[in-house]
Design an enzyme around this catalytic site. Structure first.
Site, PDB file in Angstrom:
ATOM      1  N   SER A  88    -101.139 -22.287  38.063  1.00 35.57           N
ATOM      2  CA  SER A  88    -100.284 -23.464  37.988  1.00 35.57           C
ATOM      3  C   SER A  88    -100.841 -24.687  38.721  1.00 35.57           C
ATOM      4  O   SER A  88    -100.440 -25.805  38.441  1.00 35.57           O
ATOM      5  CB  SER A  88     -98.883 -23.135  38.488  1.00 35.57           C
ATOM      6  OG  SER A  88     -98.927 -22.581  39.778  1.00 35.57           O
ATOM      7  N   HIS A 136     -97.146 -21.132  32.498  1.00 37.88           N
ATOM      8  CA  HIS A 136     -97.886 -22.282  31.958  1.00 37.88           C
ATOM      9  C   HIS A 136     -98.692 -21.946  30.706  1.00 37.88           C
ATOM     10  O   HIS A 136     -99.375 -22.801  30.172  1.00 37.88           O
ATOM     11  CB  HIS A 136     -98.814 -22.863  33.027  1.00 37.88           C
ATOM     12  CG  HIS A 136     -98.086 -23.672  34.037  1.00 37.88           C
ATOM     13  ND1 HIS A 136     -97.627 -24.937  33.775  1.00 37.88           N
ATOM     14  CD2 HIS A 136     -97.704 -23.380  35.303  1.00 37.88           C
ATOM     15  CE1 HIS A 136     -96.998 -25.405  34.843  1.00 37.88           C
ATOM     16  NE2 HIS A 136     -97.034 -24.476  35.778  1.00 37.88           N
ATOM     17  N   LYS A 180     -90.429 -24.937  31.001  1.00 38.23           N
ATOM     18  CA  LYS A 180     -91.611 -25.796  30.901  1.00 38.23           C
ATOM     19  C   LYS A 180     -91.845 -26.184  29.437  1.00 38.23           C
ATOM     20  O   LYS A 180     -91.187 -27.094  28.960  1.00 38.23           O
ATOM     21  CB  LYS A 180     -92.806 -25.141  31.571  1.00 38.23           C
ATOM     22  CG  LYS A 180     -92.654 -25.253  33.103  1.00 38.23           C
ATOM     23  CD  LYS A 180     -93.608 -24.474  33.926  1.00 38.23           C
ATOM     24  CE  LYS A 180     -93.213 -24.612  35.406  1.00 38.23           C
ATOM     25  NZ  LYS A 180     -93.756 -23.538  36.222  1.00 38.23           N
TER      26      LYS A 180
HETATM   27  C1  LIG Z   1     -92.952 -22.938  37.322  1.00 47.26           C
HETATM   28  C2  LIG Z   1     -93.373 -21.555  37.561  1.00 47.26           C
HETATM   29  C3  LIG Z   1     -92.422 -20.551  37.810  1.00 47.26           C
HETATM   30  C4  LIG Z   1     -90.959 -20.854  37.979  1.00 47.26           C
HETATM   31  O1  LIG Z   1     -90.337 -21.139  36.768  1.00 47.26           O
HETATM   32  P1  LIG Z   1     -88.897 -21.852  36.779  1.00 47.26           P
HETATM   33  O2  LIG Z   1     -88.330 -21.557  35.445  1.00 47.26           O
HETATM   34  O3  LIG Z   1     -89.129 -23.311  37.020  1.00 47.26           O
HETATM   35  O4  LIG Z   1     -88.108 -21.255  37.895  1.00 47.26           O
HETATM   36  C5  LIG Z   1     -92.859 -19.246  37.955  1.00 47.26           C
HETATM   37  N1  LIG Z   1     -94.167 -18.937  37.882  1.00 47.26           N
HETATM   38  C6  LIG Z   1     -95.109 -19.878  37.657  1.00 47.26           C
HETATM   39  C7  LIG Z   1     -96.543 -19.468  37.571  1.00 47.26           C
HETATM   40  C8  LIG Z   1     -94.736 -21.212  37.492  1.00 47.26           C
HETATM   41  O5  LIG Z   1     -95.690 -22.138  37.284  1.00 47.26           O
END
Ligand SMILES: *Cc1c(COP(=O)(O)O)cnc(C)c1O
Length: 259
Positions: A79, A107, A138
């Site tokens: 990330s 991601h 996302k």
């Molecule tokens: C953003 C992210 C999360 C958390 O996801 P949310 O739905 O925003 O709680 C978990 N793992 C990774 C690798 C992320 O980039």
């Protein structure tokens, strides 16, 4: 199994599937929610060097006999730096040492693979990952998180996934929007194509301006300033620009209304 967020999904799933007497083997750059989920599980933890298969093999070899279950956890797409995990290498080692695999594709889903099916699809590793995690906040653009796996896993989590049991699930409107987003992703590659071409454009232009955007293989685009105070200064200046643009637009909007 769907959770209220990707964070909750990691926190709830990891603690449900490993415990005392087990070992979690984690890439050193894994996401904070994986770290928290690992803490809640009370399993022992160890890390391997970022995407380093020799380091992973060494960790698995020295620990295999000391633990009942071993769970190897990696981000699908990292990330912060935007590089892609070596899933074929990880799965090969996990199978060799009889460890379970857990990929957080927050991601990767909606970005990599056919119609955004994610990192597992990108490497054609279907059926060889025990736990595939994604977020619905996302690329999907709504809220929530999910873990895909076996029927046994699903049954187990419906009894042991604490955020599933003890916290309210997603509201129907969110679920409706999520289903629609998946439909759109399945029907057309227009949005994933656009994402990749935007990312390419952005990286190219930043590169031309002399910025260091690291070694990202995905639309995640780090801009590495290097020095900490310079980074804060850079961030502050960007915010100033955002605010002055916003002011400019609202003034234009007012003028247009007065006319
Ligand atoms: C953003 C992210 C999360 C958390 O996801 P949310 O739905 O925003 O709680 C978990 N793992 C990774 C690798 C992320 O980039």
């Amino acid at each position: 199994m769907v959770y209220q967020s990707g964070f909750n999904c990691n926190a709830g799933t990891i603690q449900a599937v490993v415990g005392k007497g087990d070992l979690i083997v984690s890439d050193e750059l894994n996401h904070a929610s994986i770290i928290d989920g690992s803490r809640l599980s009370r399993a022992d933890k160890t890390i391997y060097k970022h995407s380093d298969m020799d380091s992973l093999e060494e960790v698995l070899r020295t620990n295999r006999d000391k633990y009942k279950n071993i769970l190897v956890i990696t981000d699908g797409v990292f990330s912060m730096d935007g590089d892609v995990a070596n899933l074929p290498g990880i799965v090969e080692l996990a199978e060799k040492f009889e460890a379970m695999t857990y990929v957080d594709d927050a991601h990767g889903s909606g970005v990599l693979g056919e119609n955004g099916r994610g990192t597992v699809d990108h490497f054609n590793m279907h059926g060889r990952i025990d736990f595939s995690i994604g977020t619905l906040s996302k690329a999907i653009g709504v809220i929530g998180g999910y873990v895909a796996g076996s029927d046994t896993m699903k049954e187990w989590l419906s009894h042991r996934g604490r955020p599933i049991l003890f916290s309210t699930s997603l509201p129907p409107a969110a679920v409706g929007a999520i289903i629609e987003a998946f439909k759109i992703l399945n029907e057309t590659t227009e949005y994933t194509d656009k994402l990749w071409s935007n990312a390419k454009f952005f990286k190219e232009k930043l590169g031309k301006l002399g910025f260091n955007t690291g070694h990202s293989q995905t639309p995640i685009t780090p801009v590495i300033i290097g020095d900490e105070s310079k980074t804060m200064e850079f961030s502050r200046k960007l915010m100033e620009r955002v605010f002055s643009l916003r002011e400019l637009y609202s003034r234009q909007f007012q003028c247009a209304q007065e006319e």
